[in-house]
Motif scaffolding. Structure first.
Motif, PDB file in Angstrom:
ATOM      1  N   TRP A 184      15.535  -7.066  70.727  1.00  0.00           N
ATOM      2  CA  TRP A 184      15.747  -7.270  72.164  1.00  0.00           C
ATOM      3  C   TRP A 184      15.539  -8.716  72.559  1.00  0.00           C
ATOM      4  CZ3 TRP A 184      16.872  -3.371  75.945  1.00  0.00           C
ATOM      5  CH2 TRP A 184      17.086  -2.106  75.382  1.00  0.00           C
TER       6      TRP A 184
ATOM      7  N   ARG B 176      15.793 -12.109  78.853  1.00  0.00           N
ATOM      8  CA  ARG B 176      15.841 -10.831  79.579  1.00  0.00           C
ATOM      9  C   ARG B 176      16.496 -10.961  80.948  1.00  0.00           C
ATOM     10  NH1 ARG B 176      11.336  -8.116  77.678  1.00  0.00           N
ATOM     11  NH2 ARG B 176      11.056  -8.593  75.487  1.00  0.00           N
TER      12      ARG B 176
ATOM     13  N   ARG C 232      16.809   0.330  64.612  1.00  0.00           N
ATOM     14  CA  ARG C 232      15.424  -0.109  64.464  1.00  0.00           C
ATOM     15  C   ARG C 232      15.229  -1.479  65.090  1.00  0.00           C
ATOM     16  NH1 ARG C 232      15.620   4.323  63.584  1.00  0.00           N
ATOM     17  NH2 ARG C 232      15.297   5.508  61.673  1.00  0.00           N
ATOM     18  N   SER C 233      14.041  -1.704  65.663  1.00  0.00           N
ATOM     19  CA  SER C 233      13.664  -3.012  66.188  1.00  0.00           C
ATOM     20  C   SER C 233      12.224  -3.289  65.789  1.00  0.00           C
ATOM     21  CB  SER C 233      13.784  -3.045  67.715  1.00  0.00           C
ATOM     22  OG  SER C 233      15.116  -2.809  68.118  1.00  0.00           O
TER      23      SER C 233
ATOM     24  N   VAL D   8       3.605  -4.084  74.715  1.00  0.00           N
ATOM     25  CA  VAL D   8       4.628  -3.724  73.737  1.00  0.00           C
ATOM     26  C   VAL D   8       5.021  -2.271  73.984  1.00  0.00           C
ATOM     27  CG1 VAL D   8       5.158  -3.365  71.303  1.00  0.00           C
ATOM     28  CG2 VAL D   8       3.890  -5.393  72.002  1.00  0.00           C
TER      29      VAL D   8
ATOM     30  N   TRP E 299      15.786   5.685  69.640  1.00  0.00           N
ATOM     31  CA  TRP E 299      17.157   6.015  70.032  1.00  0.00           C
ATOM     32  C   TRP E 299      17.473   7.480  69.766  1.00  0.00           C
ATOM     33  CZ3 TRP E 299      20.975   2.505  71.986  1.00  0.00           C
ATOM     34  CH2 TRP E 299      20.470   1.223  72.213  1.00  0.00           C
TER      35      TRP E 299
ATOM     36  N   PHE F 148      15.254   1.874  78.921  1.00  0.00           N
ATOM     37  CA  PHE F 148      14.835   0.747  78.063  1.00  0.00           C
ATOM     38  C   PHE F 148      15.133  -0.570  78.778  1.00  0.00           C
ATOM     39  CE2 PHE F 148      16.207   3.193  73.909  1.00  0.00           C
ATOM     40  CZ  PHE F 148      15.291   4.188  74.184  1.00  0.00           C
TER      41      PHE F 148
ATOM     42  N   VAL G 166       8.637  -6.217  79.636  1.00  0.00           N
ATOM     43  CA  VAL G 166       7.627  -5.936  78.607  1.00  0.00           C
ATOM     44  C   VAL G 166       7.613  -7.065  77.575  1.00  0.00           C
ATOM     45  CG1 VAL G 166       7.654  -3.433  78.884  1.00  0.00           C
ATOM     46  CG2 VAL G 166       9.260  -4.520  77.285  1.00  0.00           C
ATOM     47  N   HIS G 167       6.519  -7.183  76.885  1.00  0.00           N
ATOM     48  CA  HIS G 167       6.354  -8.258  75.906  1.00  0.00           C
ATOM     49  C   HIS G 167       7.288  -8.069  74.716  1.00  0.00           C
ATOM     50  CE1 HIS G 167       3.044 -11.113  74.099  1.00  0.00           C
ATOM     51  NE2 HIS G 167       4.131 -11.745  74.433  1.00  0.00           N
ATOM     52  N   GLY G 168       7.539  -6.812  74.357  1.00  0.00           N
ATOM     53  CA  GLY G 168       8.452  -6.528  73.252  1.00  0.00           C
ATOM     54  C   GLY G 168       8.867  -5.077  73.284  1.00  0.00           C
ATOM     55  N   VAL G 169      10.042  -4.794  72.709  1.00  0.00           N
ATOM     56  CA  VAL G 169      10.537  -3.416  72.575  1.00  0.00           C
ATOM     57  C   VAL G 169      10.655  -3.123  71.084  1.00  0.00           C
ATOM     58  CG1 VAL G 169      12.407  -1.800  73.100  1.00  0.00           C
ATOM     59  CG2 VAL G 169      11.877  -3.656  74.709  1.00  0.00           C
ATOM     60  N   ARG G 170      10.042  -2.047  70.638  1.00  0.00           N
ATOM     61  CA  ARG G 170      10.059  -1.707  69.217  1.00  0.00           C
ATOM     62  C   ARG G 170      10.629  -0.322  69.009  1.00  0.00           C
ATOM     63  NH1 ARG G 170       9.469  -6.173  69.661  1.00  0.00           N
ATOM     64  NH2 ARG G 170       7.724  -7.528  69.151  1.00  0.00           N
ATOM     65  N   SER G 171      11.335  -0.138  67.898  1.00  0.00           N
ATOM     66  CA  SER G 171      11.829   1.180  67.492  1.00  0.00           C
ATOM     67  C   SER G 171      11.630   1.324  65.990  1.00  0.00           C
ATOM     68  CB  SER G 171      13.325   1.326  67.814  1.00  0.00           C
ATOM     69  OG  SER G 171      13.559   1.218  69.200  1.00  0.00           O
ATOM     70  N   LEU G 172      10.761   2.236  65.613  1.00  0.00           N
ATOM     71  CA  LEU G 172      10.429   2.399  64.195  1.00  0.00           C
ATOM     72  C   LEU G 172      11.163   3.549  63.535  1.00  0.00           C
ATOM     73  CD1 LEU G 172       6.544   1.942  64.219  1.00  0.00           C
ATOM     74  CD2 LEU G 172       8.342   0.212  64.037  1.00  0.00           C
ATOM     75  N   GLY G 173      11.642   4.512  64.334  1.00  0.00           N
ATOM     76  CA  GLY G 173      12.276   5.682  63.730  1.00  0.00           C
ATOM     77  C   GLY G 173      11.286   6.725  63.263  1.00  0.00           C
TER      78      GLY G 173
ATOM     79  N   PHE H  54       0.789  -0.785  69.919  1.00  0.00           N
ATOM     80  CA  PHE H  54       1.769  -0.449  70.951  1.00  0.00           C
ATOM     81  C   PHE H  54       0.985  -0.043  72.199  1.00  0.00           C
ATOM     82  CE2 PHE H  54       5.029   1.133  67.565  1.00  0.00           C
ATOM     83  CZ  PHE H  54       5.340  -0.181  67.253  1.00  0.00           C
TER      84      PHE H  54
END
Lengths: 335, 335
Positions: free
Chosen positions: A186, A190, A226-227, B181, B186, B205, B222-229, B243
């Motif tokens: 991301w 922003r 994934r991010s 964070v 998804w 999001f 937000v400081h960061g967006v994470r997606s780990l699955g 997080f």
């Protein structure tokens, strides 16, 4: 300044050994700073850490690790050029400064936000560049104890013993991007402008993620999105084969130099994020290190299902991504 | 079937020890299956692994690990109920089946897509539930050798020695969601319908990510967006404090039982993802395990900047998230 120094195979091997040790030592310093922020469990006392002081600690870790790496390189290889993220970002210029001479391109701490929050996806990133090409890469993520490294002609490795990618010669899916894990970030840009980078990115993510019939038939239906918050580790996982596709704009050469070296040595393809006018037939050019626009495809084997060579299947996936993503607007002088 | 069995502190401690060992053993089996897919480097031969066979191996790993866990529990605690993701998903019903009796709620392999692609963010997830409340949680991610565990009244731990969260009593940012964070997924629901879950998620999001002035002044920056699955590891990292916010819909009780136990024991707050009509004043209810709608806020300390208690600051962050996210459309019988 622009004369190409010849570096022998033996010398390169020696530099590689030095770089790997440097990565381990630098990562250990990062981890020591991180542990210093953990609450002490020994005597039952609880340390209250405020936001401001944690930011201070992070800045100090970043600067100390860069100084450590820079000083070690200057001592061992005084003729080599050094470009570090920390020293670079304090200067006024954003020019691309890498020429033909042997150059170290270093990010002492990639994944700074993760480090601030103690999320394990942070690392040190050390790239060594000759003739403008990243030939050695060392990435060390100390919290997970994962060391990724490569030297041109000597393979790419996880923890020095396991060749990358983990599964050799694994074909890319015949219907890619379906079946692929897509890695994206991301980023920090922003701005909520209809045609700004944030919206262009999210629009692209959505097209890659949507069902095949969706988005006017362009839906990519990737296996997962994934991010991680670290461009360096995104590339490391592409080299490992865990991420099939990494698409990103906006980062800098110190974020990607080591990762590109490792991906290329593992057999991956790295080119530009921005689709050319003719996505079907335009030549697929090698990535330019300072371009701030990156698309990486994992190492692959020949594809029995389609009869393609590894490279042909990677180029097919590049074009399938280009068909689904938008131009990102990042520029920089001198690249 | 619905009688509440009393479990003494000593018995709970014994069950906890058993669960931790079970998690370690199950994770080791997962990792053995993963390693079996890595190319053999010993003799220079390269194993070509096709997509289909890798899917077969993943399915077998999943089933074998669930059978191993189920059999160990049945042997040690024959009166306890067992709910596993694999056995559950083979049945026709999606009813919520957890009652008051002691119940093990297990996902032998969370992060299946990651496991298929050998991305390290996969794990085994073992929750133990009494009276409908998750009281023991064990999450083991063998690739990164990270074990998260908790037992009600005995704290939450990383690798059995480091108390979670890593930084105790860290206040939440006074201007949250800024500084936070955000972890999101998804998921598999990729229908390109204007009002479908995919668009509702991405819309949310975007609001959480956009600059404060953006999205009609609702931008969360937000400081960061994470997606780990992996929903399970998302929760583990919330418990760790890495997080700040996890917002998700669509997963099931076996994805979250262990993680919710660990987050709650660490001092985090878990409630529903879907905002109530009155986001400002509606009571913030404890999460319902089978609701498929989850919002977790990390453990925190009192906030000197705002004068809030930890719980007050967590509730403030819940409301700030609710103000920015859309309703997700997941339902299930019996929950």
């Amino acid at each position: 300044m622009t004369s190409v120094q010849h570096i022998s195979d033996d010398e390169l091997a020696e530099i590689y050994t030095f770089a790997v040790q440097l990565g381990k030592d630098a990562g250990a310093i990062l981890m020591n700073f991180a542990r210093a922020r953990w609450s002490d469990q020994g005597d039952g006392e609880q340390v209250i850490t405020e936001k401001d002081s944690s930011v201070d600690i992070v800045t100090k870790a970043d600067e100390d690790v860069e100084a450590f790496i820079k000083s070690a390189i200057e001592k061992k290889y005084p003729t080599h050029k050094f470009l570090g993220e920390e020293s670079y970002s304090k200067g006024a210029s954003r020019d691309y400064l890498i020429g033909a001479e042997p150059t170290w391109c270093v990010d002492p701490l990639d994944g700074t936000v993760n480090y601030t929050h103690l999320f394990p996806m942070f690392c040190v990133s050390i790239g060594f560049i000759v003739g403008g090409q990243a030939v050695i890469g060392v990435i060390y993520a100390p919290f997970t104890a994962q060391l990724f490294s490569s030297c041109r002609g000597r393979g790419a490795w996880l923890n020095e013993t396991q060749r990358l990618p983990l599964i050799q010669n694994q074909p890319l899916p015949p219907n890619a991007p379906q079946g692929c894990v897509l890695s994206v970030e991301w980023g920090k840009d922003r701005k909520d402008k209809a045609d700004g980078n944030l919206h262009r990115k999210v629009d692209s993510f959505l097209t890659m993620a949507a069902e095949p019939a969706g988005r006017c038939g362009r839906g990519g239906m990737v296996h997962g999105v994934r991010s991680l918050g670290s461009a360096t580790l995104d590339l490391a996982y592409v080299a490992m084969g865990a991420f099939d596709i990494w698409w990103e704009g906006g980062c800098w050469e110190w974020d990607v130099a080591a990762g590109i070296a490792i991906v290329q040595e593992a057999g991956g393809l790295v080119t530009t994020a921005n689709p050319p006018e003719d996505t079907h037939d335009a030549p697929i050019e090698d990535v330019r290190l300072g371009s701030r626009l990156y698309l990486a495809i994992r190492p692959a084997g020949p594809s029995p299902a389609t009869g393609e060579s590894a490279r042909q299947s990677q180029e097919r996936v590049v074009r399938e991504v280009w068909r689904r993503v938008r131009h990102l607007d990042y520029s920089r002088p001198g690249a």
